[in-house]
Design a protein around this motif. Sequence first.
Motif, PDB file in Angstrom:
ATOM      1  N   LEU A  52      34.732  48.160  37.957  1.00 31.09           N
ATOM      2  CA  LEU A  52      35.665  47.361  38.745  1.00 31.09           C
ATOM      3  C   LEU A  52      37.035  48.031  38.739  1.00 31.09           C
ATOM      4  O   LEU A  52      37.597  48.318  37.682  1.00 31.09           O
ATOM      5  CB  LEU A  52      35.766  45.943  38.167  1.00 31.09           C
ATOM      6  N   GLU A  53      37.552  48.276  39.914  1.00 32.28           N
ATOM      7  CA  GLU A  53      38.857  48.926  40.053  1.00 32.28           C
ATOM      8  C   GLU A  53      39.945  47.862  39.998  1.00 32.28           C
ATOM      9  O   GLU A  53      40.120  47.075  40.919  1.00 32.28           O
ATOM     10  CB  GLU A  53      38.921  49.706  41.369  1.00 32.28           C
ATOM     11  N   THR A  54      40.670  47.840  38.894  1.00 35.13           N
ATOM     12  CA  THR A  54      41.717  46.843  38.692  1.00 35.13           C
ATOM     13  C   THR A  54      43.060  47.535  38.538  1.00 35.13           C
ATOM     14  O   THR A  54      43.141  48.763  38.398  1.00 35.13           O
ATOM     15  CB  THR A  54      41.433  46.008  37.431  1.00 35.13           C
ATOM     16  N   ASN A  55      44.137  46.735  38.549  1.00 33.37           N
ATOM     17  CA  ASN A  55      45.447  47.313  38.247  1.00 33.37           C
ATOM     18  C   ASN A  55      45.521  47.636  36.754  1.00 33.37           C
ATOM     19  O   ASN A  55      44.652  47.252  35.972  1.00 33.37           O
ATOM     20  CB  ASN A  55      46.564  46.358  38.665  1.00 33.37           C
ATOM     21  N   GLU A  56      46.544  48.332  36.324  1.00 31.23           N
ATOM     22  CA  GLU A  56      46.578  48.879  34.959  1.00 31.23           C
ATOM     23  C   GLU A  56      47.560  48.131  34.058  1.00 31.23           C
ATOM     24  O   GLU A  56      48.274  48.733  33.276  1.00 31.23           O
ATOM     25  CB  GLU A  56      46.959  50.361  35.025  1.00 31.23           C
ATOM     26  N   LYS A  57      47.583  46.822  34.131  1.00 31.87           N
ATOM     27  CA  LYS A  57      48.528  46.060  33.326  1.00 31.87           C
ATOM     28  C   LYS A  57      47.988  45.667  31.953  1.00 31.87           C
ATOM     29  O   LYS A  57      48.705  45.100  31.144  1.00 31.87           O
ATOM     30  CB  LYS A  57      48.946  44.788  34.071  1.00 31.87           C
ATOM     31  N   VAL A  58      46.747  45.948  31.689  1.00 33.34           N
ATOM     32  CA  VAL A  58      46.152  45.528  30.424  1.00 33.34           C
ATOM     33  C   VAL A  58      46.096  46.717  29.468  1.00 33.34           C
ATOM     34  O   VAL A  58      45.743  47.828  29.862  1.00 33.34           O
ATOM     35  CB  VAL A  58      44.740  44.940  30.652  1.00 33.34           C
ATOM     36  N   MET A  73      38.863  35.906  33.838  1.00 32.42           N
ATOM     37  CA  MET A  73      38.472  36.300  32.492  1.00 32.42           C
ATOM     38  C   MET A  73      39.744  36.464  31.668  1.00 32.42           C
ATOM     39  O   MET A  73      40.696  37.118  32.108  1.00 32.42           O
ATOM     40  CB  MET A  73      37.690  37.616  32.506  1.00 32.42           C
ATOM     41  N   TYR A  74      39.761  35.873  30.473  1.00 30.66           N
ATOM     42  CA  TYR A  74      40.924  35.929  29.603  1.00 30.66           C
ATOM     43  C   TYR A  74      40.580  36.747  28.366  1.00 30.66           C
ATOM     44  O   TYR A  74      39.587  36.478  27.687  1.00 30.66           O
ATOM     45  CB  TYR A  74      41.368  34.525  29.200  1.00 30.66           C
ATOM     46  N   ILE A  84      48.032  37.050  25.957  1.00 26.45           N
ATOM     47  CA  ILE A  84      46.717  36.913  26.576  1.00 26.45           C
ATOM     48  C   ILE A  84      46.760  37.637  27.916  1.00 26.45           C
ATOM     49  O   ILE A  84      47.755  37.550  28.645  1.00 26.45           O
ATOM     50  CB  ILE A  84      46.354  35.432  26.778  1.00 26.45           C
ATOM     51  N   PHE A  85      45.706  38.364  28.232  1.00 23.68           N
ATOM     52  CA  PHE A  85      45.642  39.074  29.502  1.00 23.68           C
ATOM     53  C   PHE A  85      44.553  38.451  30.367  1.00 23.68           C
ATOM     54  O   PHE A  85      43.410  38.304  29.933  1.00 23.68           O
ATOM     55  CB  PHE A  85      45.391  40.560  29.274  1.00 23.68           C
ATOM     56  N   GLU A  86      44.934  38.085  31.574  1.00 20.17           N
ATOM     57  CA  GLU A  86      44.032  37.407  32.508  1.00 20.17           C
ATOM     58  C   GLU A  86      43.608  38.361  33.617  1.00 20.17           C
ATOM     59  O   GLU A  86      44.448  38.992  34.264  1.00 20.17           O
ATOM     60  CB  GLU A  86      44.731  36.196  33.125  1.00 20.17           C
ATOM     61  N   LEU A  87      42.310  38.471  33.830  1.00 22.83           N
ATOM     62  CA  LEU A  87      41.784  39.218  34.973  1.00 22.83           C
ATOM     63  C   LEU A  87      41.322  38.209  36.018  1.00 22.83           C
ATOM     64  O   LEU A  87      40.336  37.496  35.816  1.00 22.83           O
ATOM     65  CB  LEU A  87      40.618  40.115  34.568  1.00 22.83           C
ATOM     66  N   ASN A  88      42.053  38.138  37.117  1.00 26.20           N
ATOM     67  CA  ASN A  88      41.678  37.262  38.220  1.00 26.20           C
ATOM     68  C   ASN A  88      40.476  37.875  38.936  1.00 26.20           C
ATOM     69  O   ASN A  88      40.562  38.968  39.490  1.00 26.20           O
ATOM     70  CB  ASN A  88      42.860  37.105  39.183  1.00 26.20           C
ATOM     71  N   LEU A  89      39.356  37.191  38.916  1.00 23.46           N
ATOM     72  CA  LEU A  89      38.130  37.748  39.476  1.00 23.46           C
ATOM     73  C   LEU A  89      38.079  37.677  40.999  1.00 23.46           C
ATOM     74  O   LEU A  89      37.146  38.211  41.609  1.00 23.46           O
ATOM     75  CB  LEU A  89      36.919  37.031  38.874  1.00 23.46           C
ATOM     76  N   LYS A  90      39.078  37.048  41.596  1.00 23.97           N
ATOM     77  CA  LYS A  90      39.129  37.026  43.059  1.00 23.97           C
ATOM     78  C   LYS A  90      39.797  38.278  43.612  1.00 23.97           C
ATOM     79  O   LYS A  90      39.327  38.863  44.582  1.00 23.97           O
ATOM     80  CB  LYS A  90      39.870  35.776  43.538  1.00 23.97           C
ATOM     81  N   ASN A  91      40.910  38.690  42.971  1.00 23.48           N
ATOM     82  CA  ASN A  91      41.621  39.869  43.477  1.00 23.48           C
ATOM     83  C   ASN A  91      41.584  41.049  42.509  1.00 23.48           C
ATOM     84  O   ASN A  91      42.175  42.094  42.783  1.00 23.48           O
ATOM     85  CB  ASN A  91      43.074  39.517  43.816  1.00 23.48           C
ATOM     86  N   GLU A  93      43.053  41.553  39.651  1.00 20.45           N
ATOM     87  CA  GLU A  93      44.362  41.922  39.120  1.00 20.45           C
ATOM     88  C   GLU A  93      44.554  41.314  37.735  1.00 20.45           C
ATOM     89  O   GLU A  93      44.205  40.158  37.491  1.00 20.45           O
ATOM     90  CB  GLU A  93      45.482  41.447  40.050  1.00 20.45           C
ATOM     91  N   TRP A  94      45.112  42.146  36.839  1.00 18.80           N
ATOM     92  CA  TRP A  94      45.441  41.694  35.493  1.00 18.80           C
ATOM     93  C   TRP A  94      46.841  41.090  35.467  1.00 18.80           C
ATOM     94  O   TRP A  94      47.755  41.596  36.115  1.00 18.80           O
ATOM     95  CB  TRP A  94      45.403  42.859  34.510  1.00 18.80           C
ATOM     96  N   ASN A  95      47.002  40.029  34.687  1.00 21.18           N
ATOM     97  CA  ASN A  95      48.311  39.424  34.469  1.00 21.18           C
ATOM     98  C   ASN A  95      48.476  39.123  32.986  1.00 21.18           C
ATOM     99  O   ASN A  95      47.536  38.667  32.326  1.00 21.18           O
ATOM    100  CB  ASN A  95      48.457  38.120  35.266  1.00 21.18           C
TER     101      ASN A  95
END
Length: 373
Positions: A52-58, A73-74, A84-91, A93-95
């Motif tokens: 999965l290609e995600t942003n690199e905030k984690v 996913m937390y 805590i790092f959240e991966l939004n499974l819709k877009n 993106e890590w937050n």
Amino acid sequence: MDKNQIKIKTPKAALKFVMEDNLIIFGGDRKKFGTTNETYMFKTKNRTWEKLETNEKVPVSYYPTSVLYNDSMYVFGGNDHSSIFELNLKNLEWNEIQGKGQIPKSRMGHTALVHENEMFVFGGINFQENINNGLFAFDFRSATWNNIPDPQEFPGITERISHTSKYDPKSKRMIVFGGGYKEDGEDKDYNDICIFNFVTRNWEKRFSFDSDPNAPCGRNDHSAVLLNNKMMIFFGCAKDNTIFFDDIYSFQFGSDLSVNMHSFFDDQLLCDIDFVPFEGKSIQAHKDILEARITEPIDTLEREIGLLDHSESRCLLTYIYSGSFEPKSIGHYQKIPAILTKIGMDFEEDRQKAERKLSQDLQKISQMHSCCK
């Protein structure tokens, strides 16, 4: 795996497969290549992997935990962060989530699971190699941490690493097995089952199997699943990773009806009658269940409980609900058998079963499991 076997899908399609119970894997240690913060998904329908290609905030994580809540996913721990790092499974993106309240220290080798709107983090070790004690609850709605105090009746229960924690949705409990700990500087491993009740938010039981030759040895880094009121324990290691296991064990918690009735009493939901022991706080129960289980009027039971203390009263009511009586309770609550006779329940058969079980346990005390020698 041959690269030709890997089929790449778009993130939108990946979300669809995630919602259909496919597996997401994040982070870990790749031995020669070090730790990673990559995220992969395994699609169960065609048995293929996708990165999965995600942003690199984690940050890179080692021994973190992850849970699924709503569409995200937390991830917690596995690094020197308390965030805590959240991966939004819709877009995809890590937050980063900055929690507030009683924030636990950074850790690895802990466990995490979700009950309703909270994530519960248990045990683990920090990066100074100090084993963390304590159970923490994170409320997703308010981003607030709360520490759940250690139980006085089970000292040391929360000090463990690389254990397993499983969620039982029927009884709303967390079932913990094993894990490593330190004693006088020496690495050791638990051989126990601990049960946490999410409704009462208390640790309620601890079973130790050190003297049982039929039980698995104390271990850590094992796997476990709950299936039809049974816990399965797989593999693991012990003694600071110098002993490795390739065995599988199962532990039966009891019949579904017995467990459910016991849980129904413990949860204290929808109660409609109060019993007042002569000592200790009152106990709530369900009048219809009691009337179905005993032949004498409820007034008789109320009078008898009025002569007992709180612990004795709970022991009596637990037996009425579940029909089970723990062997260790025999002889401790001397008044219970006579009361069961007065209210119209036959205790003798269960007493004999429990005494036979106690006798068997005593015979096993001198025996040691071969793998623990």
